[in-house]
Each structure stands twice: as C-alpha cells, then as structure tokens.
Design a protein around this motif. Structure first.
Motif, short mmCIF file in Angstrom:
data_model
loop_
_atom_site.label_atom_id
_atom_site.label_comp_id
_atom_site.label_asym_id
_atom_site.label_seq_id
_atom_site.Cartn_x
_atom_site.Cartn_y
_atom_site.Cartn_z
N THR A 54 71.94 70.92 -1.33
CA THR A 54 72.38 70.84 -2.72
C THR A 54 73.37 69.71 -2.91
OG1 THR A 54 72.07 73.21 -3.04
CG2 THR A 54 73.57 72.11 -4.57
N THR A 55 73.22 68.98 -4.00
CA THR A 55 74.22 67.99 -4.39
C THR A 55 75.26 68.71 -5.23
OG1 THR A 55 72.57 66.22 -4.42
CG2 THR A 55 74.60 65.84 -5.67
N ASN A 56 76.50 68.70 -4.75
CA ASN A 56 77.58 69.37 -5.47
C ASN A 56 78.46 68.39 -6.25
OD1 ASN A 56 77.06 72.12 -4.66
ND2 ASN A 56 77.66 71.48 -2.61
N ASP A 57 78.36 67.11 -5.93
CA ASP A 57 79.10 66.08 -6.64
C ASP A 57 78.22 65.61 -7.79
OD1 ASP A 57 80.90 64.12 -7.37
OD2 ASP A 57 80.25 62.71 -5.83
N VAL A 58 78.15 66.44 -8.83
CA VAL A 58 77.18 66.26 -9.91
C VAL A 58 77.81 65.59 -11.12
CG1 VAL A 58 75.59 67.52 -11.44
CG2 VAL A 58 75.97 68.34 -9.12
N VAL A 59 77.04 64.69 -11.72
CA VAL A 59 77.41 64.12 -13.02
C VAL A 59 76.71 64.99 -14.07
CG1 VAL A 59 77.20 62.12 -14.55
CG2 VAL A 59 77.61 61.79 -12.09
N PHE A 60 77.47 65.49 -15.01
CA PHE A 60 76.92 66.35 -16.06
C PHE A 60 76.85 65.58 -17.37
CE2 PHE A 60 79.15 69.25 -13.15
CZ PHE A 60 78.11 70.09 -12.80
N ALA A 61 75.84 65.91 -18.17
CA ALA A 61 75.72 65.37 -19.52
C ALA A 61 76.06 66.48 -20.51
CB ALA A 61 74.29 64.90 -19.76
N THR A 62 76.27 66.09 -21.75
CA THR A 62 76.42 67.05 -22.83
C THR A 62 75.26 66.82 -23.80
OG1 THR A 62 77.74 65.66 -24.30
CG2 THR A 62 78.94 66.95 -22.64
N PRO A 63 74.93 67.82 -24.60
CA PRO A 63 73.84 67.65 -25.56
C PRO A 63 74.07 66.50 -26.53
CG PRO A 63 74.40 69.97 -25.35
CD PRO A 63 75.46 69.20 -24.61
N SER A 64 75.33 66.12 -26.76
CA SER A 64 75.62 65.07 -27.73
C SER A 64 75.65 63.66 -27.14
CB SER A 64 76.96 65.36 -28.42
OG SER A 64 78.01 65.38 -27.47
N TRP A 65 75.43 63.54 -25.84
CA TRP A 65 75.30 62.20 -25.26
C TRP A 65 74.08 61.52 -25.87
CZ3 TRP A 65 75.76 61.36 -19.29
CH2 TRP A 65 77.06 61.62 -18.87
N THR A 66 74.14 60.19 -25.97
CA THR A 66 72.93 59.45 -26.35
C THR A 66 72.03 59.33 -25.13
OG1 THR A 66 73.83 57.28 -25.77
CG2 THR A 66 74.25 58.08 -28.05
N LEU A 67 70.76 59.07 -25.38
CA LEU A 67 69.84 58.86 -24.26
C LEU A 67 70.23 57.61 -23.47
CD1 LEU A 67 66.34 59.87 -25.65
CD2 LEU A 67 68.01 61.23 -24.39
N GLU A 68 70.81 56.64 -24.15
CA GLU A 68 71.30 55.45 -23.46
C GLU A 68 72.40 55.81 -22.47
OE1 GLU A 68 70.82 55.62 -26.79
OE2 GLU A 68 69.21 54.18 -27.06
N GLU A 69 73.33 56.68 -22.88
CA GLU A 69 74.40 57.12 -21.98
C GLU A 69 73.83 57.86 -20.77
OE1 GLU A 69 78.34 58.05 -24.58
OE2 GLU A 69 76.54 59.23 -25.12
N ALA A 70 72.85 58.71 -21.01
CA ALA A 70 72.22 59.46 -19.91
C ALA A 70 71.50 58.50 -18.97
CB ALA A 70 71.25 60.50 -20.47
N ALA A 71 70.75 57.55 -19.51
CA ALA A 71 70.03 56.58 -18.69
C ALA A 71 71.00 55.72 -17.87
CB ALA A 71 69.13 55.70 -19.56
N GLN A 72 72.11 55.33 -18.47
CA GLN A 72 73.11 54.55 -17.75
C GLN A 72 73.72 55.35 -16.60
OE1 GLN A 72 75.82 53.28 -20.82
NE2 GLN A 72 74.63 51.44 -21.27
N ALA A 73 74.02 56.62 -16.84
CA ALA A 73 74.57 57.47 -15.79
C ALA A 73 73.59 57.62 -14.63
CB ALA A 73 74.94 58.85 -16.35
N MET A 74 72.31 57.80 -14.97
CA MET A 74 71.29 57.93 -13.92
C MET A 74 71.14 56.63 -13.14
SD MET A 74 68.28 60.04 -15.80
CE MET A 74 68.59 61.53 -16.70
N ALA A 75 71.07 55.51 -13.84
CA ALA A 75 70.92 54.22 -13.17
C ALA A 75 72.13 53.92 -12.29
CB ALA A 75 70.71 53.11 -14.20
N HIS A 76 73.31 54.19 -12.79
CA HIS A 76 74.54 53.93 -12.04
C HIS A 76 74.64 54.83 -10.81
CE1 HIS A 76 78.65 52.74 -11.27
NE2 HIS A 76 78.99 54.01 -11.21
N GLY A 77 74.26 56.10 -10.97
CA GLY A 77 74.38 57.06 -9.87
C GLY A 77 73.19 57.11 -8.94
N GLY A 78 72.06 56.51 -9.34
CA GLY A 78 70.87 56.50 -8.50
C GLY A 78 70.17 57.85 -8.41
N PHE A 79 70.19 58.60 -9.51
CA PHE A 79 69.50 59.90 -9.53
C PHE A 79 68.63 59.98 -10.77
CE2 PHE A 79 74.01 60.36 -10.69
CZ PHE A 79 73.90 60.68 -12.03
N ARG A 80 67.75 61.01 -10.81
CA ARG A 80 66.75 61.11 -11.87
C ARG A 80 66.91 62.33 -12.76
NH1 ARG A 80 61.38 61.26 -8.86
NH2 ARG A 80 62.62 62.57 -7.52
#
Length: 134
Positions: free
Chosen positions: A72-98
């Motif tokens: 399990t990955t416990n060092d998790v980046v969480f999103a909120t429902p009010s994030w933009t899809l751009e913010e979510a995509a940037q977090a994924m690209a920066h963190g290297g996860f899907r």
C-alpha cells in the motif's frame, strides 16, 4: 471541469490484512484499478493499485500470502471534488501516479484516474480509434 464531474464514486475499500489475490478479485469484480486501504494502525488512508499487485507478482511473490499492507502507498496525494481536472492531472504528472483518492470532509468519496480525465477531455466520438485498411 471539476474532479466531481469525472471521478468514479465506486470506492472499493479494503483492509491491510487482505491478500493481494483477494484485493485483485474485488478490484476485478468492481472493474476498478485501485482500492482505498483503510488502516487505522498505519495512520489512515492508503491506496493499492493494479500496478502494485502486478509488481508483486512480477517479483515472484505469492498473491495468496502477500498482504495489502506491504504494498500500500501511504504517502498519498488527495484531491477534493472542487479541484479542476487540470489540478488533478498536474498532481498525477508531478507525482508519477495514475489515481487520486477524492476526499470530502476527510472521507473518501471517489477516485479519479487518468482515464477518467481523458474521457472528460476528449469527446466520445473522438476516442474511437480509426481502423487501418486491411
């Protein structure tokens, strides 16, 4: 467009003592690529993805004896429902996860994946691949 518009509200939650085979069976049955791992002893919320299971099996580990807590990955980046899809995509690209767990009031309410974002950004008629001539 916001994360709430793209996220899956099917949130599979499992415990740290599940075997990888059990986790894989549950993920397959629900057709999801990630499970939220609730582990009060480890400090809360983690994530197990299909890649974690694949890596374990690829190393020759036994999915019937390997427990999710070890993968399990416990060092998790969480999103909120009010994030933009751009913010979510940037977090994924920066963190290297899907996958991002979406929290609302500290509780998991969804998961958003790269695939979810692509489905919102690309209209359905453009997603169909063109067939090459035979």
């Amino acid at each position: 467009m916001l994360v709430r518009d793209a996220m899956s509200t099917v949130v599979l939650t499992i415990g740290p003592a599940h075997t990888l085979r059990q986790a894989a069976a549950l993920m397959s049955a629900r057709r999801v690529g990630a499970a939220v791992v609730l582990d009060p002893d480890a400090g809360g919320i983690g994530i197990l993805t299909e890649r974690d299971i694949l890596n374990s099996v690829g190393l020759g580990q036994n999915p019937d004896t390997e427990r999710t807590h070890a993968h399990t990955t416990n060092d998790v980046v969480f999103a909120t429902p009010s994030w933009t899809l751009e913010e979510a995509a940037q977090a994924m690209a920066h963190g290297g996860f899907r996958h991002l767990i979406v929290l609302d009031g500290g509780e998991p309410v969804g998961i958003v994946s790269v695939r979810d974002i692509i489905r919102r950004w690309v209209p359905a008629r453009q997603r169909r691949p063109e067939r090459l001539p035979a």
